[in-house]
Design a protein around this motif. Structure first.
Motif, PDB file in Angstrom:
ATOM      1  N   PHE A  16      28.076  47.583  38.089  1.00 40.07           N
ATOM      2  CA  PHE A  16      28.949  46.053  37.257  1.00 40.07           C
ATOM      3  C   PHE A  16      27.314  45.488  37.960  1.00 40.07           C
ATOM      4  O   PHE A  16      26.806  44.981  37.343  1.00 40.07           O
ATOM      5  CB  PHE A  16      29.686  45.791  38.585  1.00 40.07           C
ATOM      6  CG  PHE A  16      29.430  44.418  38.102  1.00 40.07           C
ATOM      7  CD1 PHE A  16      30.860  43.414  37.731  1.00 40.07           C
ATOM      8  CD2 PHE A  16      29.041  43.111  38.650  1.00 40.07           C
ATOM      9  CE1 PHE A  16      30.968  42.441  36.775  1.00 40.07           C
ATOM     10  CE2 PHE A  16      29.221  41.819  38.534  1.00 40.07           C
ATOM     11  CZ  PHE A  16      30.036  41.329  37.427  1.00 40.07           C
ATOM     12  N   TRP A  79      38.515  45.280  34.098  1.00 37.49           N
ATOM     13  CA  TRP A  79      37.248  46.151  33.347  1.00 37.49           C
ATOM     14  C   TRP A  79      37.754  47.120  32.717  1.00 37.49           C
ATOM     15  O   TRP A  79      38.579  48.059  33.481  1.00 37.49           O
ATOM     16  CB  TRP A  79      36.887  46.514  34.898  1.00 37.49           C
ATOM     17  CG  TRP A  79      35.801  44.453  35.365  1.00 37.49           C
ATOM     18  CD1 TRP A  79      36.255  44.065  34.642  1.00 37.49           C
ATOM     19  CD2 TRP A  79      35.819  44.886  36.824  1.00 37.49           C
ATOM     20  NE1 TRP A  79      36.171  43.091  35.540  1.00 37.49           N
ATOM     21  CE2 TRP A  79      34.813  43.112  36.657  1.00 37.49           C
ATOM     22  CE3 TRP A  79      35.165  45.624  38.208  1.00 37.49           C
ATOM     23  CZ2 TRP A  79      35.047  42.795  37.979  1.00 37.49           C
ATOM     24  CZ3 TRP A  79      34.621  44.314  39.110  1.00 37.49           C
ATOM     25  CH2 TRP A  79      34.263  43.173  39.138  1.00 37.49           C
ATOM     26  N   TYR A  86      31.620  50.859  35.729  1.00 39.29           N
ATOM     27  CA  TYR A  86      31.484  49.517  35.054  1.00 39.29           C
ATOM     28  C   TYR A  86      30.814  49.501  33.384  1.00 39.29           C
ATOM     29  O   TYR A  86      30.109  50.583  33.290  1.00 39.29           O
ATOM     30  CB  TYR A  86      31.479  48.974  35.535  1.00 39.29           C
ATOM     31  CG  TYR A  86      31.417  47.210  34.739  1.00 39.29           C
ATOM     32  CD1 TYR A  86      32.755  46.112  35.166  1.00 39.29           C
ATOM     33  CD2 TYR A  86      30.286  47.173  34.008  1.00 39.29           C
ATOM     34  CE1 TYR A  86      32.592  45.320  34.754  1.00 39.29           C
ATOM     35  CE2 TYR A  86      30.669  45.437  33.241  1.00 39.29           C
ATOM     36  CZ  TYR A  86      31.896  44.441  33.604  1.00 39.29           C
ATOM     37  OH  TYR A  86      31.827  43.308  33.037  1.00 39.29           O
TER      38      TYR A  86
END
Length: 190
Positions: A16, A79, A86
């Motif tokens: 992320f 997500w 991610y």
């Protein structure tokens, strides 16, 4: 493992952070009305710590439909993750305000720059439609994109987007999250 839309999780912390660096390098903070830009301004200094990231995940993981302060439309975030990495996100806005009807629509999506042009946006939007219909009772779904964003326009059209009009810089499309019965006209939910 194939990519999936999942609830935000602290398990993808490192990827992320790398994705946010890519978005920042791509100039997302200069995009008007971008929820991702707002989040960067609000959370970027806290994301690097385990505690700050956990706080962020909790903040965006509110119960579906949970009312927010200041008349902000309730949202649900998912997500796009594959193999613990991610790749992007979808944000569902549960209802349309006048501004969202003209500008933002029911959902927005973003694929991290390093994962673009691999079909993730189309797959992510397709995966989001059943969530909109079955979990959030949104159907049809309004999706908008900048008139200059050919890639996003193609994604929306590939997912069944029906062009309605252009308002300012935005193209507006309606997508039926559940196919209507033969001869039935879908109703727009505002």
């Amino acid at each position: 493992m194939s990519p999936q839309l999942i609830a935000p999780t602290a398990r993808v912390h490192a990827s992320f952070l790398a994705a946010m660096d890519e978005f920042r390098a791509g100039g997302v903070e200069q995009v008007p009305h971008s929820s991702l830009a707002r989040e960067l301004r609000t959370w970027a200094t806290r994301w690097p710590t385990v505690e700050g990231f956990a706080e962020y995940v909790d903040a965006i993981s509110g119960a579906p439909g949970e009312e927010r302060a200041g008349g902000v439309v309730p949202t649900t975030t998912r997500w796009w993750v594959a193999d613990g990495s991610y790749l992007g996100r979808v944000t569902f806005r549960h209802r349309l305000t006048d501004e969202l009807l003209h500008y933002g629509g029911h959902l927005g999506y973003a694929v991290r720059p390093g994962a673009r042009r691999r079909g993730h946006a189309t797959a992510m939007l397709r995966a989001a439609l059943p969530i909109a219909h079955h979990e959030l009772d949104i159907d049809p779904v309004l999706v908008t994109c900048d008139h200059t964003n050919t890639g996003s326009r193609k994604v929306i059209e590939a997912c069944g987007g029906i062009f309605e009009d252009q308002r300012g810089e935005k193209l507006r499309y309606w997508i039926h999250a559940a196919a209507p019965a033969a001869g039935e006209q879908p109703h727009r939910r505002v």
